[in-house]
Write a protein that holds these residues in place. Structure first.
Motif, PDB file in Angstrom:
ATOM      1  N   ALA A  35      44.396  43.813  61.460  1.00 16.25           N
ATOM      2  CA  ALA A  35      43.138  43.205  61.888  1.00 16.25           C
ATOM      3  C   ALA A  35      42.952  41.903  61.129  1.00 16.25           C
ATOM      4  O   ALA A  35      43.318  41.792  59.950  1.00 16.25           O
ATOM      5  N   THR A  36      42.390  40.905  61.803  1.00 13.84           N
ATOM      6  CA  THR A  36      42.145  39.619  61.159  1.00 13.84           C
ATOM      7  C   THR A  36      40.828  39.672  60.397  1.00 13.84           C
ATOM      8  O   THR A  36      39.781  39.989  60.973  1.00 13.84           O
ATOM      9  N   GLY A  37      40.868  39.373  59.118  1.00 16.22           N
ATOM     10  CA  GLY A  37      39.660  39.350  58.303  1.00 16.22           C
ATOM     11  C   GLY A  37      39.050  37.964  58.265  1.00 16.22           C
ATOM     12  O   GLY A  37      39.639  36.980  58.744  1.00 16.22           O
ATOM     13  N   HIS A  38      37.880  37.874  57.701  1.00 18.60           N
ATOM     14  CA  HIS A  38      37.219  36.578  57.527  1.00 18.60           C
ATOM     15  C   HIS A  38      37.988  35.765  56.482  1.00 18.60           C
ATOM     16  O   HIS A  38      38.430  36.309  55.470  1.00 18.60           O
ATOM     17  N   PRO A  39      38.155  34.455  56.695  1.00 16.90           N
ATOM     18  CA  PRO A  39      38.775  33.631  55.649  1.00 16.90           C
ATOM     19  C   PRO A  39      38.007  33.751  54.335  1.00 16.90           C
ATOM     20  O   PRO A  39      36.784  33.900  54.329  1.00 16.90           O
ATOM     21  N   LEU A  40      38.717  33.693  53.230  1.00 15.90           N
ATOM     22  CA  LEU A  40      38.064  33.804  51.936  1.00 15.90           C
ATOM     23  C   LEU A  40      37.287  32.534  51.603  1.00 15.90           C
ATOM     24  O   LEU A  40      37.607  31.447  52.087  1.00 15.90           O
ATOM     25  N   PHE A  41      36.269  32.707  50.787  1.00 17.80           N
ATOM     26  CA  PHE A  41      35.398  31.617  50.341  1.00 17.80           C
ATOM     27  C   PHE A  41      35.927  31.070  49.022  1.00 17.80           C
ATOM     28  O   PHE A  41      36.285  31.834  48.124  1.00 17.80           O
ATOM     29  N   ARG A  42      35.969  29.763  48.897  1.00 17.79           N
ATOM     30  CA  ARG A  42      36.430  29.136  47.660  1.00 17.79           C
ATOM     31  C   ARG A  42      35.248  28.976  46.700  1.00 17.79           C
ATOM     32  O   ARG A  42      34.270  28.270  46.996  1.00 17.79           O
ATOM     33  N   ILE A  43      35.321  29.642  45.564  1.00 20.14           N
ATOM     34  CA  ILE A  43      34.298  29.480  44.533  1.00 20.14           C
ATOM     35  C   ILE A  43      34.617  28.210  43.750  1.00 20.14           C
ATOM     36  O   ILE A  43      35.713  28.071  43.199  1.00 20.14           O
ATOM     37  N   GLN A  44      33.667  27.302  43.698  1.00 19.26           N
ATOM     38  CA  GLN A  44      33.877  26.054  42.966  1.00 19.26           C
ATOM     39  C   GLN A  44      32.815  25.960  41.864  1.00 19.26           C
ATOM     40  O   GLN A  44      31.650  25.639  42.125  1.00 19.26           O
ATOM     41  N   PRO A  45      33.203  26.265  40.635  1.00 20.06           N
ATOM     42  CA  PRO A  45      32.224  26.316  39.533  1.00 20.06           C
ATOM     43  C   PRO A  45      31.422  25.034  39.372  1.00 20.06           C
ATOM     44  O   PRO A  45      30.263  25.080  38.950  1.00 20.06           O
ATOM     45  N   SER A  46      32.019  23.895  39.705  1.00 23.29           N
ATOM     46  CA  SER A  46      31.310  22.627  39.510  1.00 23.29           C
ATOM     47  C   SER A  46      30.105  22.498  40.428  1.00 23.29           C
ATOM     48  O   SER A  46      29.217  21.680  40.185  1.00 23.29           O
ATOM     49  N   TYR A  47      30.044  23.319  41.479  1.00 19.15           N
ATOM     50  CA  TYR A  47      28.929  23.273  42.422  1.00 19.15           C
ATOM     51  C   TYR A  47      27.878  24.340  42.146  1.00 19.15           C
ATOM     52  O   TYR A  47      26.945  24.490  42.910  1.00 19.15           O
ATOM     53  N   SER A  48      28.062  25.124  41.091  1.00 17.37           N
ATOM     54  CA  SER A  48      27.166  26.235  40.847  1.00 17.37           C
ATOM     55  C   SER A  48      26.590  26.184  39.442  1.00 17.37           C
ATOM     56  O   SER A  48      27.242  25.732  38.498  1.00 17.37           O
ATOM     57  N   THR A  49      25.372  26.675  39.304  1.00 14.40           N
ATOM     58  CA  THR A  49      24.801  26.901  37.984  1.00 14.40           C
ATOM     59  C   THR A  49      25.623  27.963  37.261  1.00 14.40           C
ATOM     60  O   THR A  49      26.063  28.943  37.870  1.00 14.40           O
ATOM     61  N   SER A  50      25.844  27.796  35.990  1.00  8.44           N
ATOM     62  CA  SER A  50      26.625  28.764  35.220  1.00  8.44           C
ATOM     63  C   SER A  50      25.792  30.010  34.941  1.00  8.44           C
ATOM     64  O   SER A  50      24.633  29.907  34.536  1.00  8.44           O
ATOM     65  N   PRO A  51      26.366  31.194  35.148  1.00  5.78           N
ATOM     66  CA  PRO A  51      25.609  32.419  34.870  1.00  5.78           C
ATOM     67  C   PRO A  51      25.369  32.610  33.381  1.00  5.78           C
ATOM     68  O   PRO A  51      26.189  32.230  32.548  1.00  5.78           O
ATOM     69  N   ALA A  52      24.239  33.226  33.064  1.00  6.92           N
ATOM     70  CA  ALA A  52      23.879  33.446  31.662  1.00  6.92           C
ATOM     71  C   ALA A  52      24.585  34.656  31.076  1.00  6.92           C
ATOM     72  O   ALA A  52      24.656  34.800  29.862  1.00  6.92           O
ATOM     73  N   VAL A  53      25.091  35.551  31.918  1.00  9.96           N
ATOM     74  CA  VAL A  53      25.815  36.732  31.449  1.00  9.96           C
ATOM     75  C   VAL A  53      27.127  36.829  32.214  1.00  9.96           C
ATOM     76  O   VAL A  53      27.259  36.330  33.322  1.00  9.96           O
ATOM     77  N   GLY A  54      28.116  37.460  31.583  1.00  8.74           N
ATOM     78  CA  GLY A  54      29.367  37.725  32.274  1.00  8.74           C
ATOM     79  C   GLY A  54      30.415  36.644  32.166  1.00  8.74           C
ATOM     80  O   GLY A  54      31.483  36.760  32.768  1.00  8.74           O
ATOM     81  N   GLY A  55      30.163  35.585  31.427  1.00  8.46           N
ATOM     82  CA  GLY A  55      31.171  34.551  31.264  1.00  8.46           C
ATOM     83  C   GLY A  55      31.138  33.517  32.366  1.00  8.46           C
ATOM     84  O   GLY A  55      30.359  33.594  33.312  1.00  8.46           O
ATOM     85  N   ALA A  56      32.014  32.527  32.245  1.00  4.74           N
ATOM     86  CA  ALA A  56      32.036  31.408  33.187  1.00  4.74           C
ATOM     87  C   ALA A  56      32.570  31.863  34.543  1.00  4.74           C
ATOM     88  O   ALA A  56      33.299  32.847  34.667  1.00  4.74           O
ATOM     89  N   LEU A  57      32.217  31.109  35.576  1.00  7.30           N
ATOM     90  CA  LEU A  57      32.746  31.368  36.908  1.00  7.30           C
ATOM     91  C   LEU A  57      34.215  30.973  36.975  1.00  7.30           C
ATOM     92  O   LEU A  57      34.626  29.962  36.412  1.00  7.30           O
ATOM     93  N   ASN A  58      35.006  31.767  37.682  1.00  3.30           N
ATOM     94  CA  ASN A  58      36.395  31.426  37.921  1.00  3.30           C
ATOM     95  C   ASN A  58      36.525  30.585  39.186  1.00  3.30           C
ATOM     96  O   ASN A  58      35.760  30.752  40.142  1.00  3.30           O
TER      97      ASN A  58
END
Length: 356
Positions: A22-45
């Motif tokens: 079955a064809t799944g949805h294309p994956l989403f690219r996480i781009q840390p430079s476009y997001s606020t950094s989370p306060a817990v759990g470490g930096a975004l990958n």
């Protein structure tokens, strides 16, 4: 992080025992430079991410992701199984017929125990559980029947959870104050009140909760916890009289189902009369208190959300909200903020939003 930002990640999947993909949805690219950094759990990958929905329980799947940067392709594969729902309870080896016996049994449960509470009306006072089963030997706490076993606490939390793991609650009715407590939610069906507590594989199913400010509320993180096949009624009214519930802050702490942490699900729930009916992360104003990763709410019947039917605020990635039906809500959702993403909202129906 090693491929160009224009790269794509296509997905296909199948049951391991089947041949067609079955064809799944294309994956989403996480781009840390476009997001606020989370306060817990470490930096975004800098990753690709997505969630495959509509899978069967207790089934092995093969997943294939093809990353294409326009120059070449790299294929990643995974074989993994979805989780099985907890099996039916075995024959009870412990029973309770009075409120005192319920509290005593809660304090002495061990892995493999099945506690059955006899039908009856019990006035309880913040029943506290800090006992755990094991992954292969659960603790079951169940009523003799869903409508006949009624636990009432009009002044506080009906069941308080501490470090509780591998426990199933089922077949009972929990009754709270049946009166809204304003901005300080004080009547809760299930509550984990300390951020230092963690819970793993707690299941809450086939339970009626009524007259409560919170249905199932974890303040700290929980992991692989399930809430399903429940009916939950809160104390907020879709009315401006006698108290102005609509468009005011008195509903903001009245979460119906709140499961921060990772790998949690709430589904097949009929729920009415809360502020944020479903929520992902614990936060205090702008301060993030917990992670919220891979948390899923789906196939729920939601009525009279006096704030948001889904509060995404401070969630992190791979959280979903799909196949839900909402009647009456102040907003359709709140995303303030979302760290990195993705958050997937799909196939939901919202009837009569107060504002859009």
């Amino acid at each position: 992080g090693t491929v160009d930002n224009t790269a794509t990640a296509a997905c296909r999947y199948k049951k391991t025992a089947d041949s067609p993909w079955a064809t799944g949805h294309p994956l989403f690219r996480i781009q840390p430079s476009y997001s606020t950094s989370p306060a817990v759990g470490g930096a975004l990958n800098d990753d690709f991410a997505w969630t495959i929905i509509d899978l069967d329980e207790n089934t092995s799947y093969d997943v294939e992701v093809t990353v294409d940067d326009g120059i070449g392709q790299e294929i990643k594969t995974l074989t993994a199984s979805t989780r099985a729902l907890p099996a039916p309870a075995g024959t009870p080896n412990k029973t309770a017929t009075t409120a005192g016996e319920i509290a005593t049994q809660f304090a002495s449960l061990n892995a493999g125990d099945v506690l059955e509470i006899a039908d009856g009306n019990y006035t309880v006072s913040s029943l506290t559980l800090n006992r755990s089963g094991t992954s292969g030997n659960l603790i079951y706490i169940r009523g003799e029947s869903r409508d006949g076993c009624v636990l009432t606490d009009t002044t506080g939390n009906i069941i308080e959870l501490q470090d509780v793991n591998y426990v199933v609650f089922e077949n009972m009715t929990l009754v709270g104050s049946e009166s809204d407590s304003g901005t300080a939610a004080s009547s809760r069906a299930f509550y984990q009140q300390e951020q230092s507590y963690d819970s793993t594989e707690v299941t809450i199913r086939n339970i009626t909760m009524t007259g409560v400010d919170n249905g199932v509320h974890y303040y700290g993180e929980c992991y692989s916890c399930l809430v399903y096949d429940c009916t939950i009624t809160g104390n907020n009214l879709w009315s401006t009289s006698p108290t102005n519930f609509l468009g005011s802050n008195i509903t903001w702490n009245d979460d119906g189902v709140h499961l921060p942490g990772e790998g949690n699900c709430g589904f097949n729930i009929t729920i009415d009369g809360f502020g944020d009916t479903f929520a992902y992360s614990s936060h205090s104003g702008d301060s993030t208190l917990t992670e919220a990763i891979s948390i899923h709410y789906y196939r729920n019947e939601i009525r009279n959300s006096c704030d948001d039917p889904i509060e995404v605020d401070h969630a992190r990635r791979n959280c979903t909200w799909y196949d839900n039906r909402v009647h009456n809500a102040i907003n359709c959702d709140s995303v303030d903020p979302l760290y990195g993403g993705p958050w997937i909202s799909a196939r939901n129906t919202v009837i009569n939003p107060y504002r859009v």
